[in-house]
Design a protein around this motif. Structure first.
Motif, PDB file in Angstrom:
ATOM      1  N   GLY A  43      -8.693   3.000  -0.525  1.00  0.00           N
ATOM      2  CA  GLY A  43      -8.802   1.629  -1.023  1.00  0.00           C
ATOM      3  C   GLY A  43      -7.481   1.171  -1.596  1.00  0.00           C
ATOM      4  N   GLY A  47      -6.132  -5.323  -0.876  1.00  0.00           N
ATOM      5  CA  GLY A  47      -7.266  -5.697  -0.044  1.00  0.00           C
ATOM      6  C   GLY A  47      -7.148  -5.298   1.405  1.00  0.00           C
ATOM      7  N   THR A  49      -7.209  -2.308   2.613  1.00  0.00           N
ATOM      8  CA  THR A  49      -8.223  -1.278   2.834  1.00  0.00           C
ATOM      9  C   THR A  49      -9.273  -1.397   1.746  1.00  0.00           C
ATOM     10  OG1 THR A  49      -6.549   0.228   3.747  1.00  0.00           O
ATOM     11  CG2 THR A  49      -8.656   1.191   3.092  1.00  0.00           C
ATOM     12  N   ALA A  50     -10.499  -1.628   2.140  1.00  0.00           N
ATOM     13  CA  ALA A  50     -11.577  -1.787   1.166  1.00  0.00           C
ATOM     14  C   ALA A  50     -11.940  -0.435   0.558  1.00  0.00           C
ATOM     15  CB  ALA A  50     -12.798  -2.401   1.832  1.00  0.00           C
ATOM     16  N   ARG A  51     -12.260  -0.434  -0.737  1.00  0.00           N
ATOM     17  CA  ARG A  51     -12.689   0.792  -1.392  1.00  0.00           C
ATOM     18  C   ARG A  51     -14.203   0.915  -1.249  1.00  0.00           C
ATOM     19  NH1 ARG A  51     -10.831   1.506  -7.409  1.00  0.00           N
ATOM     20  NH2 ARG A  51     -12.367  -0.122  -7.747  1.00  0.00           N
ATOM     21  N   THR A  52     -14.644   2.037  -0.693  1.00  0.00           N
ATOM     22  CA  THR A  52     -16.062   2.246  -0.457  1.00  0.00           C
ATOM     23  C   THR A  52     -16.723   3.083  -1.551  1.00  0.00           C
ATOM     24  OG1 THR A  52     -15.597   4.197   0.916  1.00  0.00           O
ATOM     25  CG2 THR A  52     -15.761   2.067   2.039  1.00  0.00           C
TER      26      THR A  52
END
Length: 276
Positions: A43, A47, A49-52
């Protein structure tokens, strides 16, 4: 931990070693930096890479990956998140979590620090407004530049932003911006002085937790893990929502102790009867 020096692996790519290592060195823990895993894959603040995972789980993942990457028995992971706090949407708030993982015991020790960060965005097509905005912030704060076809990161100071808009062909022949752009704080640790202070505070708390040994099994992190409300009012003794006692717990053997607050009574202002 004072008897001999231990080594722990810190997984980071954003220069957190200098922020975390001094506090842990005071309790006999020497950090070894590893960049074997790209932590931005978990993440990114920009923005891209979205943090899951939750910030807590992300810090735990980094700590375990640090062990796997180095073969050391102790790993450390750090994660920050913005938002929340006492006034969501009105006050920019940073929550930092630091995780130490003992691989042999499968024990996680978590430390925390949080507080306000005086940072803000700006959308404009005026270079003069960008310069004025930057002057209101720490000179060491990095910035993101967002425009219609791209994103540039790690910009320090007005000159860097001006060169970036030139390179992106966002200036007219008269030297004016040709579109509205967005200037946002770069929240990565090495470019955010306000965040660095909270990472250092979390490291200091982690050091204290490592010294807080369980009186039964001697494991580290015998710490306040919960609390019970009900501190009596000083005027009428009715139970209030103030802390009656803190619960210190060992996550290894389960031993708990109750620790009273500094004051034996709550002020009447906190009492639902005296101050309904």
């Amino acid at each position: 931990m004072k008897a001999k020096e231990l080594r722990a692996a810190l997984l980071t790519k954003h220069q957190k070693l200098a922020l975390i290592a001094p506090a842990l060195a005071q309790v006999g823990l020497k950090l070894q930096l590893t960049e074997a895993f790209d932590t931005d894959a978990l993440g990114s603040f920009s923005g891209e890479t979205a943090r899951t995972q939750s910030p807590l789980d992300c810090a735990k993942t980094k700590a375990k990956l640090a062990c796997e990457a180095t073969g050391l028995a102790i790993g450390i992971g750090s994660e920050g998140s913005f938002g929340g706090g006492p006034a969501p949407g009105l006050l920019n708030w940073d929550d930092e979590v630091l995780c130490l993982f003992y691989q042999d015991k499968q024990q996680f020790i978590m430390a925390y620090a949080s507080g306000p960060v005086p940072l803000s965005d700006l959308k404009t097509d005026q270079l003069a407004l960008i310069r004025a905005h930057l002057e209101q912030h720490d000179a060491a704060q990095g910035w993101l530049l967002s425009y219609s076809t791209g994103l540039l990161k790690g910009l320090l100071g007005f000159d860097a932003i001006f060169q970036a808009v030139q390179h992106a062909d966002l200036l007219s022949t008269s030297g004016q911006l040709t579109e509205v752009i967005r200037i946002s704080p770069d929240l990565r640790a090495h470019l955010c002085p306000a965040r660095q202070r909270y990472i250092q505070q979390a490291a200091a708390q982690l050091a204290d937790r490592l010294l807080a040994l369980c009186p039964v099994c001697q494991a580290a992190d015998f710490w306040r893990k919960a609390h019970e409300p009900g501190l009596p009012c000083s005027a009428c003794t009715y139970p209030t929502q103030r802390v009656k006692y803190y619960i210190k717990k060992c996550d290894c053997c389960g031993h708990t102790e109750h620790e009273p607050p500094a004051e034996p009574y709550a002020e009447p202002a906190y009492c639902p009867l005296c101050n309904p």
